[in-house]
Write a protein that holds these residues in place. Structure first.
Motif, PDB file in Angstrom:
ATOM      1  N   UNK A   1       0.827  -1.200   0.000  1.00 30.25           N
ATOM      2  CA  UNK A   1       0.000   0.000   0.000  1.00 30.25           C
ATOM      3  C   UNK A   1       0.866   1.257   0.000  1.00 30.25           C
ATOM      4  N   UNK A   2       0.246   2.376  -0.335  1.00 28.57           N
ATOM      5  CA  UNK A   2       0.943   3.661  -0.272  1.00 28.57           C
ATOM      6  C   UNK A   2       1.386   3.949   1.156  1.00 28.57           C
ATOM      7  N   UNK A   3       0.530   3.630   2.118  1.00 28.96           N
ATOM      8  CA  UNK A   3       0.875   3.845   3.530  1.00 28.96           C
ATOM      9  C   UNK A   3       2.141   3.052   3.892  1.00 28.96           C
ATOM     10  N   UNK A   4       2.204   1.796   3.470  1.00 26.92           N
ATOM     11  CA  UNK A   4       3.366   0.963   3.793  1.00 26.92           C
ATOM     12  C   UNK A   4       4.631   1.506   3.133  1.00 26.92           C
ATOM     13  N   UNK A   5       4.501   2.035   1.934  1.00 26.47           N
ATOM     14  CA  UNK A   5       5.670   2.568   1.236  1.00 26.47           C
ATOM     15  C   UNK A   5       6.186   3.842   1.895  1.00 26.47           C
ATOM     16  N   UNK A   6       5.287   4.705   2.336  1.00 31.80           N
ATOM     17  CA  UNK A   6       5.717   5.934   3.012  1.00 31.80           C
ATOM     18  C   UNK A   6       6.354   5.607   4.361  1.00 31.80           C
ATOM     19  N   UNK A   7       5.768   4.623   5.062  1.00 31.96           N
ATOM     20  CA  UNK A   7       6.250   4.256   6.396  1.00 31.96           C
ATOM     21  C   UNK A   7       7.376   3.221   6.341  1.00 31.96           C
ATOM     22  N   UNK A   8       7.925   2.991   5.163  1.00 31.08           N
ATOM     23  CA  UNK A   8       8.929   1.937   4.972  1.00 31.08           C
ATOM     24  C   UNK A   8      10.162   2.150   5.846  1.00 31.08           C
ATOM     25  N   UNK A   9      10.568   3.390   6.033  1.00 33.44           N
ATOM     26  CA  UNK A   9      11.740   3.666   6.866  1.00 33.44           C
ATOM     27  C   UNK A   9      11.403   3.975   8.310  1.00 33.44           C
ATOM     28  N   UNK A  10      10.127   3.989   8.646  1.00 30.63           N
ATOM     29  CA  UNK A  10       9.697   4.286  10.018  1.00 30.63           C
ATOM     30  C   UNK A  10       8.366   3.587  10.248  1.00 30.63           C
TER      31      UNK A  10
ATOM     32  N   UNK B   1       8.623   9.372   2.140  1.00 30.28           N
ATOM     33  CA  UNK B   1       9.254   8.266   2.870  1.00 30.28           C
ATOM     34  C   UNK B   1      10.524   8.733   3.572  1.00 30.28           C
ATOM     35  N   UNK B   2      11.329   9.537   2.865  1.00 34.97           N
ATOM     36  CA  UNK B   2      12.568  10.048   3.457  1.00 34.97           C
ATOM     37  C   UNK B   2      12.274  11.016   4.591  1.00 34.97           C
ATOM     38  N   UNK B   3      11.263  11.854   4.424  1.00 35.49           N
ATOM     39  CA  UNK B   3      10.915  12.827   5.470  1.00 35.49           C
ATOM     40  C   UNK B   3      10.430  12.138   6.732  1.00 35.49           C
ATOM     41  N   UNK B   4       9.641  11.074   6.553  1.00 40.14           N
ATOM     42  CA  UNK B   4       9.049  10.392   7.706  1.00 40.14           C
ATOM     43  C   UNK B   4      10.106   9.693   8.566  1.00 40.14           C
ATOM     44  N   UNK B   5      11.248   9.369   7.972  1.00 44.68           N
ATOM     45  CA  UNK B   5      12.295   8.698   8.731  1.00 44.68           C
ATOM     46  C   UNK B   5      12.846   9.580   9.855  1.00 44.68           C
TER      47      UNK B   5
ATOM     48  N   UNK C   1      15.482  11.449  10.192  1.00 49.52           N
ATOM     49  CA  UNK C   1      16.903  11.272  10.505  1.00 49.52           C
ATOM     50  C   UNK C   1      17.589  12.631  10.595  1.00 49.52           C
ATOM     51  N   UNK C   2      18.700  12.711  11.321  1.00 53.72           N
ATOM     52  CA  UNK C   2      19.413  13.990  11.435  1.00 53.72           C
ATOM     53  C   UNK C   2      19.892  14.538  10.088  1.00 53.72           C
ATOM     54  N   UNK C   3      20.212  13.643   9.153  1.00 58.26           N
ATOM     55  CA  UNK C   3      20.692  14.069   7.841  1.00 58.26           C
ATOM     56  C   UNK C   3      19.730  13.568   6.767  1.00 58.26           C
ATOM     57  N   UNK C   4      19.273  14.480   5.915  1.00 57.65           N
ATOM     58  CA  UNK C   4      18.353  14.154   4.823  1.00 57.65           C
ATOM     59  C   UNK C   4      19.058  14.447   3.499  1.00 57.65           C
ATOM     60  N   UNK C   5      19.150  13.429   2.629  1.00 62.16           N
ATOM     61  CA  UNK C   5      19.779  13.583   1.316  1.00 62.16           C
ATOM     62  C   UNK C   5      18.718  13.403   0.235  1.00 62.16           C
ATOM     63  N   UNK C   6      18.527  14.430  -0.562  1.00 70.43           N
ATOM     64  CA  UNK C   6      17.580  14.380  -1.678  1.00 70.43           C
ATOM     65  C   UNK C   6      18.404  14.442  -2.966  1.00 70.43           C
ATOM     66  N   UNK C   7      18.532  13.288  -3.630  1.00 72.48           N
ATOM     67  CA  UNK C   7      19.392  13.184  -4.807  1.00 72.48           C
ATOM     68  C   UNK C   7      18.592  13.417  -6.089  1.00 72.48           C
ATOM     69  N   UNK C   8      18.456  14.703  -6.456  1.00 74.24           N
ATOM     70  CA  UNK C   8      17.743  15.073  -7.690  1.00 74.24           C
ATOM     71  C   UNK C   8      16.399  14.368  -7.778  1.00 74.24           C
TER      72      UNK C   8
END
Length: 574
Positions: free
Chosen positions: A421-430, A481-485, A487-494
């Motif tokens: 699900x979309x929920x599971x994918x967003x919450x994948x890292x948390x 997904x990255x935002x929900x994690x 973490x102290x460091x966030x990397x957005x690669x293009x």
């Protein structure tokens, strides 16, 4: 074959029990011709019906007992081999999960799939056969020879000649088979690789109308596999009939000489019949032994390929495994890196910069300037040749790699979603995130709008790789997904390359709302995205050619000026 030794202790009891059943089954088979000889010589020849019935009943009991042993070893063999297979596949998959990027680059994904499926199945079949028939063949073979010698030494001379000839055939067959079977496995790798590559790029193939080329590529791979398979099977096709012919000629000679010896009164009819039956058992045992060696040769090639996976380099380890990161302060000091198995030309050369807690660093530069490489090094997918990288003032090489990555959130250039699900994918890292947190992350990533329009909203099912979403929608879920994690460091690669300018601006505005909770590295091709960061790092050909604010770089960095002129000057952003 280290993988067999590794699991032998675990399955020692059922394996030993199965082999014991095989031994007793073989002994039952060996007893039958001896009993038959007595039935003929003591019962039929002398017309003693009671002896025939008594020995016939004994022969029937031996057969039933042998059948019982056969059933028991088949059950044990099936259970042990399938359990062994499950353990082996789990171990291989666990190893793949721990692969370093060097190992992942060295063994292609198509080959890994073959090793996880075809090669492990070959090993499982060998284990099953080992417990069912592989031990039976040599026991029956040796036992038949001993009992045949006891019946008639003169006839046994023919038997020894046959065994020597067939042993030569088996050795030649093994030597010729091994190389060929190894080539078959690698040809199968190529077929899987072609299919996987097509499935990954199916839309591009359709867009360019390259069906004929892909079909030709597949036909080339499958024809190569067919040729190598035929080559490996020809060895068996040549030697199996030769061995059968040798044994059958031996039987014919034994019948001829046996008739002469019978006429001379040196041997009885029952013993000749028993000798022929032992010779037949030897024939089947030799055929079985040949098959065992052929399977062994194939399995040896598969085991070497599996061991290549199990012996591959794992992700880096560090000494500190329970660290609490209070900030995402990041610093590169004279970092130089060239990709292993690459051209040897550094992707980054003597790069130095520092980004403080809660700040945003934009990394910009021409294609191939090393922007994504910088992200890979932060995550320690690769190790440096020179320099150091510190996170929260600690060298990342001193940190356990999994602990390091727990403290870094990453949204890649190519969005990768998983079935669910979309929920599971967003919450994948948390996975422990509350529903409100998931919705907030989706809102910042500008994904909530299109999610609300879906029939099942956050419970909508995504296909493999998110095939039922557009590129921009996948990127927004990846960002969420990255935002929900958190973490102290966030990397957005293009990761906003598929978004329109308006949506991207909203995402940037949402990122500003994070305040100083996260340090952000924003890798981008767009000057409009970079200019809003606290600081901009400009890379070209792997080297730092500029660092500063937007206004500072417009005055001091020629590369930045060229990028600015090509985008803003060309009215790309209005």
């Amino acid at each position: 074959m280290s993988i067999y030794r590794r699991y032998f202790t675990k399955y020692k009891f059922p394996f030993t029990a199965a082999v014991s059943c095989v031994v007793f089954e073989a002994l039952c088979d060996l007893l039958q011709p001896a009993v038959m000889a007595r039935i003929i010589d003591e019962g039929v020849k002398r017309s003693q019906m009671g002896t025939v019935i008594r020995l016939g009943f004994l022969m029937m009991m031996i057969t039933v007992l042998g059948a019982g042993f056969a059933i028991t070893r088949s059950i044990l063999a099936s259970k042990v081999s399938q359990s062994f297979g499950a353990d082996l596949r789990n171990e291989v998959f666990a190893k793949i999960i721990r692969f370093s990027e060097v190992s992942a680059d060295r063994i292609e994904s198509g080959s890994l799939i073959t090793r996880m499926t075809n090669d492990t199945s070959q090993v499982v079949q060998f284990v099953n056969g080992l417990m069912r028939i592989f031990f039976k063949a040599p026991i029956t073979f040796i036992g038949s020879i001993i009992l045949a010698v006891m019946l008639s030494f003169k006839l046994s001379i023919i038997l020894f000649i046959d065994v020597i000839l067939i042993s030569i055939f088996i050795i030649l067959s093994m030597e010729m088979s091994y190389v060929r079977f190894a080539k078959v496995q690698y040809a199968l790798d190529k077929v899987n690789g072609v299919v996987q590559e097509y499935l990954m790029g199916i839309r591009l193939v359709k867009a360019f109308g390259r069906f004929k080329d892909e079909k030709a590529k597949f036909e080339g791979a499958i024809n190569d596999l067919a040729q190598k398979s035929v080559s490996s099977q020809l060895v068996i096709a040549y030697f199996s009939p030769l061995m059968s012919l040798t044994v059958n000629i031996g039987i014919a000679v034994i019948l001829y000489i046996g008739s002469i010896l019978f006429g001379l009164g040196e041997i009885e009819v029952g013993k000749v019949a028993a000798f022929i039956q032992y010779m037949t058992q030897i024939l089947f045992s030799l055929i079985m032994i040949t098959n065992v060696f052929n399977v062994f040769v194939r399995t040896k090639a598969s085991v070497e390929r599996i061991n290549e996976v199990l012996d591959s380099e794992e992700d880096f380890k560090g000494s500190a495994k329970t660290l609490e990161f209070t900030s995402g302060e990041l610093e590169f000091r004279n970092v130089t890196f060239a990709y292993p198995r690459g051209s040897g030309i550094p992707a980054l050369k003597n790069v130095t910069f520092k980004i403080g807690k809660g700040k945003t660093l934009a990394v910009i530069g021409p294609t191939g300037s090393g922007k994504s490489t910088l992200a890979w090094l932060c995550l320690r997918f690769y190790d440096l040749q020179k320099g150091s990288i510190t996170l929260n003032r600690r060298d990342i090489r001193a940190i356990d790699v999994y602990t390091l990555r727990e403290n870094i959130a990453f949204a890649p250039q190519k969005s990768m979603l998983f079935t669910g699900t979309i929920r599971e994918n967003i919450a994948w890292g948390n996975t422990s995130a509350a529903a409100g947190e998931i919705i907030r992350a989706a809102r910042i990533a500008q994904a909530e709008e299109f999610i609300q329009k879906l029939p099942d909203q956050y419970e909508s099912i995504l296909g493999q790789g998110g095939v039922n979403l557009s590129g921009g929608q996948k990127q927004r879920i990846s960002i969420a997904r990255a935002l929900l994690k958190k973490s102290p460091l966030l990397i957005l690669d293009d990761c906003t390359s598929a978004l329109d300018a308006v949506t991207e601006a909203k995402v940037r505005q949402g990122l500003k709302g994070l305040g100083d909770r996260q340090t952000v590295i924003l890798i981008t091709q767009r000057i409009g995205t970079a200019m809003l960061a606290d600081k901009i790092l400009v890379l070209e050909n792997g080297e730092k050619v500029g660092e500063g604010t937007h206004q500072e770089l417009l005055q001091s960095c020629k590369t930045y000026q060229e990028i600015y002129d090509s985008q803003i000057g060309g009215d790309l952003y209005g």
